[in-house]
Every structure is written in structure tokens, then in C-alpha cells.
Design an enzyme around this catalytic site. Sequence first.
Site, PDB file in Angstrom:
ATOM      1  N   TYR A 151     -76.560 -73.786-164.651  1.00  0.00           N
ATOM      2  CA  TYR A 151     -77.830 -73.993-163.949  1.00  0.00           C
ATOM      3  C   TYR A 151     -79.012 -73.695-164.880  1.00  0.00           C
ATOM      4  CZ  TYR A 151     -81.327 -73.627-160.203  1.00  0.00           C
ATOM      5  OH  TYR A 151     -82.437 -73.794-159.389  1.00  0.00           O
ATOM      6  N   ASN A 180     -87.960 -67.772-156.305  1.00  0.00           N
ATOM      7  CA  ASN A 180     -87.308 -67.679-154.986  1.00  0.00           C
ATOM      8  C   ASN A 180     -88.175 -68.176-153.845  1.00  0.00           C
ATOM      9  OD1 ASN A 180     -84.806 -66.676-155.410  1.00  0.00           O
ATOM     10  ND2 ASN A 180     -85.410 -64.505-155.208  1.00  0.00           N
ATOM     11  N   VAL A 193     -80.172 -64.298-150.889  1.00  0.00           N
ATOM     12  CA  VAL A 193     -80.367 -63.036-150.195  1.00  0.00           C
ATOM     13  C   VAL A 193     -81.033 -63.201-148.823  1.00  0.00           C
ATOM     14  CG1 VAL A 193     -82.506 -62.490-151.450  1.00  0.00           C
ATOM     15  CG2 VAL A 193     -81.130 -60.672-150.499  1.00  0.00           C
ATOM     16  N   PHE A 197     -79.007 -62.109-145.446  1.00  0.00           N
ATOM     17  CA  PHE A 197     -79.440 -60.984-144.605  1.00  0.00           C
ATOM     18  C   PHE A 197     -79.689 -61.452-143.168  1.00  0.00           C
ATOM     19  CE2 PHE A 197     -81.415 -57.997-148.071  1.00  0.00           C
ATOM     20  CZ  PHE A 197     -80.167 -57.910-148.670  1.00  0.00           C
ATOM     21  N   GLN A 215     -82.928 -53.460-156.864  1.00  0.00           N
ATOM     22  CA  GLN A 215     -83.478 -54.572-157.652  1.00  0.00           C
ATOM     23  C   GLN A 215     -84.522 -55.298-156.799  1.00  0.00           C
ATOM     24  OE1 GLN A 215     -80.574 -54.429-156.160  1.00  0.00           O
ATOM     25  NE2 GLN A 215     -79.373 -56.299-156.252  1.00  0.00           N
ATOM     26  N   ASP A 279     -76.836 -61.043-162.900  1.00  0.00           N
ATOM     27  CA  ASP A 279     -77.846 -60.971-161.843  1.00  0.00           C
ATOM     28  C   ASP A 279     -79.096 -60.300-162.431  1.00  0.00           C
ATOM     29  OD1 ASP A 279     -78.559 -61.417-159.141  1.00  0.00           O
ATOM     30  OD2 ASP A 279     -78.427 -59.260-158.777  1.00  0.00           O
TER      31      ASP A 279
END
Length: 323
Positions: A151, A180, A193, A197, A215, A279
Site C-alpha cells: 500500500y 485517517n 479503529v 470501536f 498511540q 503500526d
Amino acid sequence: MARLYDSRKRILVTGGAGFLGSHLVDRLLAQGHEVLAADNLFTGTKRNLDHLHNHPRFELMRHDVCFPLYVEVDEIYNLACPASPIHYQHDPVQTTKTSVHGAINMLGLAKRLKCRILQASTSEVYGDPAVHPQPESYWGNVNPIGSRSCYDEGKRCAETLFFDYHRQHRVEIKVARIFNTYGPRMHLRDGRVVSNFITQALTGEAITLYGEGSQTRSFCYVDDLIEGLLRLMASPEEVTGPINFGNPVEFTMIELAERVLTLTRAKSKLIHQPLPADDPRQRRPDITLAQKTLGWEPTVSLEQGLGETIAYFRQLISSLSPH
Ligand SMILES: NC(=O)c1ccc[n+]([C@@H]2O[C@H](COP(=O)([O-])OP(=O)(O)OC[C@H]3O[C@@H](n4cnc5c(N)ncnc54)[C@H](O)[C@@H]3O)[C@@H](O)[C@H]2O)c1
């Protein structure tokens, strides 16, 4: 071909059935344009475009950007590419091909048509950054041989191709580095994320934090992001980017989990799992360039954006569960 109305454009959106692509299609149609979405439906879904069924100015075409496309349009937004690690690691060779061959094919089309083309690049070009926040001038810290490289390096190579087509063939390019982004029509369970969640909270599962959960990430609401892409496309010819688009307000993963719990009124527990490979520990856009050049900055608060996204997921989950 002679145009009927000067202000109405024919616009190609590759990846138009995806999360961002479908919102972009909506905005372009609302502006009165004709829109052609080209998508191989790998991660995108017709459901994202269901509301446009029979729309007189919209067309969806099943097409893989790894192959040339012969259409007549006035502008191209190149968004086709799986964007979440679960999706892009599923077939890494295809992911690199989509970024690289896809860029070559769409740039070739833009060259032939002498039209503008915008690339949906990514903050992943900065890798695990050693500079915070990341300005566009930072060249990044990317692992070329890791499991995310298909990617990251694919997107970096696509940027190279954009700038070489610009220098060599004078194609009008616009490169957006997207950080993001979240909102309705994100994928359920794509490992990102925000969707993780919310889904976990709404289904009463424990919320998974990777590592300590300390993080940080910054989250941009989809409407803000699309506004940025439209402004970039409409900017003067000399504005090529790359330009960062994202929200500079940072949250830790624990903070995000707590907000999701408050807004969903869920009672899920927080559990910790090991950090995935490569990550990034922290990522935050420096959006000074977007502010100065385009007068752009995010306007939607995390509470507002999460509220919309939770409402979408609530409805989606209830439509999928047996009654
Ligand atoms: N959402 C984010 O936070 C984010 C961040 C950075 C960059 N981006 C970029 O924005 C673009 C859209 O991302 P998204 O979040 O909407 O992801 P998405 O997976 O929802 O959308 C991608 C779309 O591209 C299509 N696609 C994939 N491979 C294709 C191919 N070979 N040919 C034709 N279509 C293909 C998929 O079917 C899907 O509809 C991607 O290029 C992504 O890299 C997104």
C-alpha cells in the site's frame, strides 16, 4: 465534443462505490455534474450508491483500473484502491498493481483527454514518521519490504508517476495526501479503529486496543475531506500538491474508545492486544498548506462526526441481523 452547459462537467470517479468515492459522487451530483463511477467492487459496494439508482446524471461501471479505460470525461478523481490494512493485505500484489497500473492507466487517460486528474494519496507515504506533525516536505520513513509496503510503496510510486506525467507530458495533476478519515459508509469490520470501536460497542463486544492504547491518531470527518478534494480540484493549475488533508486534533486510542462508549451508551470492556507490524505510533497532519492555499480546514467536531457514524452503523447492523 461540444458541451451543452459550460458549468456541467462529466467527471470520472474511480473507486466511486467505496466509502470516500460514494460521498464524492454525491457532492459532484449535487453540484450538477454528470458522474461516471468506475469500480471493480472489491471493497466497494453498490449499496453505497443505491440511492442513486435511476439518477439521470449518474452511471456506475464495473471496471478494474489495472486495465485501460476509454471514456470521455472532463475531470478524473482517482480513488480506486483498497484502503484498510485487512483489505490491502488480502492480495498485496493486486494492491500494488491497483496503485501503479491504475495510476498509469488513469494518467494515460488524462493525457489523451488533456483533463485534470486528482490522486487520492495517503498519509501512509510518511510511513512511521520521525517528524511531527508531518508537513508535505517530509519524505517519510517507509519500510519497503514489510506487510504494509504494497500500500505505502504503491501509493508513493503513484505519486512519482503523477509528477512525472506532469513534468514529462504536462498533465494537470492534483495530489491529495489523505489522513485517517471516517464517517457513514465506512466498512463494517475492516479493522480500522473507528469502525472497529463502534461495531464492538454496538454489538456489546469488548473494545480492542492495540498495545497500551496510548498511540495517537487524528480523525477527519468525511464531509470535511470531500470539501478539501473539491477545493483542490478547483484550484489554479500551478497548485499540484501534494497537499495534506486531515484533522490536526490528536486523540489517543483510549480517548477515542471512551468517546465511542459515551455516545453509544455501551458497557463494553476495554481489552489489550499486541501492536500490529509497522503500526505507526503517531501520525498528525500539518495542514498549513491546505489552509493557506485552499482556505481549507476541518469544521466537524469528533462528537458530531462520531454521532453520524454511529447512527449509520446502528442502522446497518440492525438491517443485517436476523429479525
Ligand atoms: N479512508 C481513509 O481514511 C483514507 C486515507 C488515506 C487515503 N485514502 C485513499 O482514498 C481512496 C478511497 O478510500 P476508501 O476509504 O473510500 O476505501 P474503500 O475501500 O471504501 O474504496 C476504495 C474503492 O476502490 C475500489 N477498487 C479497489 N481496487 C480497484 C481496482 N483495481 N479497480 C477499480 N476499483 C477498485 C473498491 O472496490 C472500492 O470501491 C483510496 O485510494 C485510499 O487509498 C483513504
